[in-house]
Scaffold this motif. Sequence first.
Motif, PDB file in Angstrom:
ATOM      1  N   GLN A 243     112.675   8.084 -57.545  1.00 16.63           N
ATOM      2  CA  GLN A 243     112.891   9.462 -57.945  1.00 16.63           C
ATOM      3  C   GLN A 243     111.709  10.312 -57.524  1.00 16.63           C
ATOM      4  N   PRO A 244     111.932  11.639 -57.412  1.00 15.75           N
ATOM      5  CA  PRO A 244     110.813  12.541 -57.136  1.00 15.75           C
ATOM      6  C   PRO A 244     109.744  12.410 -58.217  1.00 15.75           C
ATOM      7  N   GLY A 245     108.477  12.553 -57.794  1.00 20.03           N
ATOM      8  CA  GLY A 245     107.354  12.425 -58.718  1.00 20.03           C
ATOM      9  C   GLY A 245     106.725  11.055 -58.711  1.00 20.03           C
ATOM     10  N   GLN A 246     107.431  10.040 -58.199  1.00 20.25           N
ATOM     11  CA  GLN A 246     106.852   8.714 -58.095  1.00 20.25           C
ATOM     12  C   GLN A 246     105.968   8.637 -56.847  1.00 20.25           C
ATOM     13  N   ALA A 247     104.943   7.760 -56.910  1.00 16.46           N
ATOM     14  CA  ALA A 247     104.005   7.625 -55.798  1.00 16.46           C
ATOM     15  C   ALA A 247     104.445   6.480 -54.888  1.00 16.46           C
ATOM     16  N   ILE A 248     104.348   6.709 -53.567  1.00 16.23           N
ATOM     17  CA  ILE A 248     104.673   5.687 -52.580  1.00 16.23           C
ATOM     18  C   ILE A 248     103.581   5.649 -51.515  1.00 16.23           C
ATOM     19  N   VAL A 249     103.437   4.501 -50.870  1.00 21.98           N
ATOM     20  CA  VAL A 249     102.489   4.364 -49.768  1.00 21.98           C
ATOM     21  C   VAL A 249     103.077   5.022 -48.533  1.00 21.98           C
ATOM     22  N   VAL A 250     102.299   5.926 -47.915  1.00 24.12           N
ATOM     23  CA  VAL A 250     102.799   6.636 -46.742  1.00 24.12           C
ATOM     24  C   VAL A 250     102.057   6.252 -45.466  1.00 24.12           C
ATOM     25  N   LYS A 251     100.865   5.702 -45.580  1.00 24.88           N
ATOM     26  CA  LYS A 251     100.112   5.266 -44.408  1.00 24.88           C
ATOM     27  C   LYS A 251      99.478   3.908 -44.682  1.00 24.88           C
ATOM     28  N   GLY A 252      99.590   3.013 -43.716  1.00 16.82           N
ATOM     29  CA  GLY A 252      98.981   1.699 -43.834  1.00 16.82           C
ATOM     30  C   GLY A 252      99.885   0.650 -44.446  1.00 16.82           C
ATOM     31  N   ALA A 253     101.145   0.981 -44.743  1.00 14.27           N
ATOM     32  CA  ALA A 253     102.028   0.024 -45.408  1.00 14.27           C
ATOM     33  C   ALA A 253     102.284  -1.210 -44.555  1.00 14.27           C
ATOM     34  N   ARG A 254     102.321  -1.060 -43.236  1.00 14.76           N
ATOM     35  CA  ARG A 254     102.641  -2.210 -42.389  1.00 14.76           C
ATOM     36  C   ARG A 254     101.502  -3.224 -42.314  1.00 14.76           C
TER      37      ARG A 254
END
Length: 367
Positions: A328-339
């Motif tokens: 859902q919106p507002g949750q934090a996710i990894v956007v760089k370096g995940a691979r």
Amino acid sequence: MILFLSKWTLRLYSTIQTIIVLMAPTVLASTQTVPVEAQFIPNTAYQAKIHAIGYLHKDSEQKLAFKTSGYIAQRFVEAGERVESDQMLAALQLDEVQAQVDKARSLVRQAKEDWLRAKRLKQQGVATEEQIDNAQTQWQVAQSELRIAEYNLKHSTLKAPSDGVVLRTLVEANELVNAGQPVLLFAPQQSPWVFRFGLTDRDVTYVKLGQSLSIQLSAWPDTLFSGRLERLSGAPSSTYQLYDAVASIEAKSDAWRTGYSGRVTLEGAQDQRWVGVPIESLVAVNHPYATLYRVLEAGLEPLQVRVYDLQKDIAWVQAALGKGSQLQPGQAIVVKGARFIRPGADIEIHLDGQTKMIKEKSGGNSS
């Protein structure tokens, strides 16, 4: 013998050295700190950008046919020819139809004479009233048969129902056609131009009748025509399983012809079911699924998502396997370096100006 062993020894040494080099990134990934950047999912609604391929048509395209069967005597027009109302387009050989008219006229004369004879005999007291009624009925039936024969004769020639254009010719002279078999495809001049295309069941949920759209014809690639969605079928076609859609098109040209191909673009209604994440946050992509990492208090959680659409650098996704409420919106996710995340690695998370160190235990990226 010594030389032979030395060659195999060198080859074995080289192979072991190669394996060590290949394993180095994995070893490093499990021992070194992996810095990643995270961000909160923005609260934005997905707006579909729908594209479809279609064709230009006249809104009314009529299949003209003869009322009766017979051989084509002559076709007077060619495909693409503009015609006027009542202009002769084609004709059947009239020998058989004319013979039926002549026969019907003879039967009418005979039936009338029989009726008049019955009336005279009635006056002489020889014929009954029932015989007169029967003779009169036979005369009326013969007249009806004559009207049918004359009607068929009239419609053994094909005339233009209005001013228009012959889109296609479907028969040639001397061909035998059945009653009702299409002979010409005709478009009235007053019929407006429309653009016909197909929509998937997914796209149908985002459009509504009356909404504006844009059309780009292949013949005029530098011109964008405006239009409006006018009609949408209630069931998909059996061939392509697409819903037939019809759009009006405002501009027109004398050079337009039926069948010009083009591309239509519609703005779909907004939808809160999908969340937008940066494309680079997705790993282990296996269309239409991918994996992203969600940042939790206890660490990172790999979450499989279904990719719905890609728009520039944003991927519109939803948690797979019916777990839509988990993303859902507002949750934090990894956007760089995940691979670069691997099992056992120390993860340095940079989120909203703060840094947090965790140990990856989820199993990491399988790609």
